[in-house]
Design a protein around this motif. Structure first.
Motif, short mmCIF file in Angstrom:
data_model
loop_
_atom_site.label_atom_id
_atom_site.label_comp_id
_atom_site.label_asym_id
_atom_site.label_seq_id
_atom_site.Cartn_x
_atom_site.Cartn_y
_atom_site.Cartn_z
N SER A 191 0.83 -1.21 0.00
CA SER A 191 0.00 0.00 0.00
C SER A 191 0.86 1.25 0.00
O SER A 191 0.50 2.27 -0.61
N ARG A 200 -2.23 4.52 2.15
CA ARG A 200 -1.64 4.00 3.39
C ARG A 200 -2.07 4.82 4.61
O ARG A 200 -2.32 4.26 5.68
N PHE A 204 -6.45 2.78 4.09
CA PHE A 204 -5.84 1.45 3.93
C PHE A 204 -6.85 0.33 4.11
O PHE A 204 -6.93 -0.58 3.29
#
Length: 496
Positions: A191, A200, A204
């Motif tokens: 990510s 992120r 996420f």
């Protein structure tokens, strides 16, 4: 007893029409079976047929699983054989002596597109297996640019930071399952390096859940019927559409702000075609499809290889001890920072990883479709011509365990990769854990650095022991990892 043709003719004429059709059909099927048996046993330049019962034997062999099929076919026919399945012929090339053309041929000779089109609903239209080979070659160039050495050096600190943060949450000791643990960690590193800071930091869990639905939508039945109206495919399609919306917003925001991020998403945003599409930049749908394809190519393979690397080192205490000692030597030379230069110096850890990948490759088979006939010669000197139209398969999982390729192939022996032995280089394509040739894994260096980063953090801070017996591979999965196996960890009183 004399055969009276006239009497036979009279009996036939007296039969009810349905019965007459049934008899005729039965005779025709029997004739076809006899002819198939005869043709399968005739000497020919084509590979030997491994089918058994005509028309249904090939299907039954695939149902029993590819590993058993390959073992039985190899024991009966050797390195090259063909298994008819419905209207297709699958020809297996097992071992480096017969797989050279498979890896070296261009797309006009050996094509990926036809055998991997089942990925299109997941990856999306207009990318990878939904385009002709000229466009795909350009898109593969974008992958290569995003994964070149200068970029990898930028990604390494992200690998290390994610691993340190993840393992800092562990207690002093406990029990975990490596397959589950590394699957969770790899999606975190992906990510950050692949999907970008925005995903992120703020979305996420949402994106990870959508990727999970995509993953669950790729079933064995999907290979044959990718658009079959079943719940798993409906969830896959909803997840794919939502990911398109999410990444469209991120891409638009980056373009408007002219922000420069250091991740693979930004590499794709900045990429433009050179030889097709008039040199335009990638559009939003292509960028999303490329991101998804990249994640699918690397997430499972990296997490599974991380798990097998640890399991095999823990079982072989000498290898684990050597890997720990190497960490001490690297720290003495480079300090505690896990830089790209430090990771590249970890040859012991790399050999352990390569040996785990040799014994337990995540992908059982690699496939192509022959667009033109070609000849192969076995290690025994037999030459066969593979016909045009055959689906051609080679197998890391089976080829890596051939005794004429690797000595004592079922043993974990990382030193087989060290000089002067270097068994993987004895013949081209002996080791195909990352594929090879024209379509070798472009992310292999990315994966190696990622796995080295993770295991360096672990080796410096933890000791491990197996709670359960060493696990078998789970051949029920499309990407083959270890069956559940508990591992006990204990934090070092004095980290390295």
């Amino acid at each position: 007893m004399a055969f009276d043709l006239g009497e036979f003719d009279a009996r036939v004429k007296g039969m009810p029409l349905p019965l007459l059709y049934a008899v005729g059909t039965g005779i025709a099927l029997l004739a076809l079976v006899i002819l198939r048996f005869i043709s399968n046993s005739l000497p020919a330049k084509s590979p030997p047929i491994f089918e058994g019962t005509p028309f249904i034997g090939g299907i039954m062999k695939f149902i029993k699983g590819p590993m058993k099929l390959m073992h039985d076919g190899y024991m009966r026919s050797g390195e090259v054989f063909t298994v008819p399945v419905l209207h297709k012929n699958f020809t297996f090339l097992l071992g480096p002596h017969v797989s050279g053309h498979f890896f070296k041929a261009n797309d006009d000779e050996m094509s990926q597109k036809e055998v991997y089109e089942f990925n299109v609903p997941t990856f999306g239209k207009g990318v990878v297996f939904d385009v002709d080979h000229k466009v795909r070659a350009e898109q593969f160039r974008f992958f290569a640019e995003a994964l070149k050495s200068a970029k990898l050096k930028i990604y390494v600190p992200y690998f290390v930071q994610e691993a340190q943060d993840f393992f800092s949450k562990w207690g002093q000791e406990g029990t975990i399952d490596f397959a589950k643990t590394f699957s969770e960690l790899i999606i975190l590193t992906a990510s950050r390096t692949l999907m970008g800071r925005e995903v992120r930091e703020s979305m996420f869990h949402q994106v990870a859940d959508l990727f999970h639905d995509l993953d669950m939508g790729m079933l064995p039945i999907s290979v044959l019927f990718p658009y079959l109206p079943i719940p798993a495919h409906w969830a896959r399609d909803r997840a794919r559409a939502e990911l398109s919306r999410i990444f469209a917003r991120i891409i638009q925001a980056r373009r408007e702000s002219k922000a420069t991020e250091e991740d693979i998403l930004q590499c794709f945003i900045d990429s433009r075609y050179e030889k097709v599409y008039g040199g335009r930049y990638l559009n939003d749908e292509e960028i999303t499809g490329m991101l998804i394809a990249t994640l699918f190519a690397g997430q499972h393979t990296s997490s599974i290889t991380s798990a097998w690397t640890g399991l095999t080192m823990i079982r072989d205490k000498a290898s684990f001890k050597a890997a720990v000692e190497e960490q001490r030597q690297v720290i003495a030379k480079h300090g505690h920072e896990l830089s790209m230069e430090a990771l590249n110096d970890m040859k012991v850890l790399e050999r352990c990883m390569m040996e785990a990948l040799r014994l337990f490759p995540p992908l059982i088979m690699l496939l192509r479709q022959a667009k033109a006939p070609f000849a192969v010669t076995t290690s025994q000197g037999k030459t066969y011509v593979i016909p045009k139209g055959h689906v051609v398969a080679t197998s890391p999982a089976y080829s890596h365990r051939l005794p004429h390729v690797f000595s004592r192939p079922d043993e974990f022996d990382p030193e087989r990769f060290a000089a002067p032995r270097e068994e993987d280089k004895a013949a081209p394509f002996s080791f195909i854990g990352f594929g090879g040739g024209r379509h070798g894994c472009m992310g292999s260096n990315f994966a190696i650095l990622q796995i080295k980063s993770i295991w360096s953090v672990l080796l410096r801070s933890f000791e491990f022991e197996l709670v359960d017996t060493f696990p078998e591979p789970d051949f029920e999965s499309m990407v083959v990892g270890p069956k559940p196996c508990r591992v006990h960890f204990r934090r070092r009183s004095q980290p390295l």
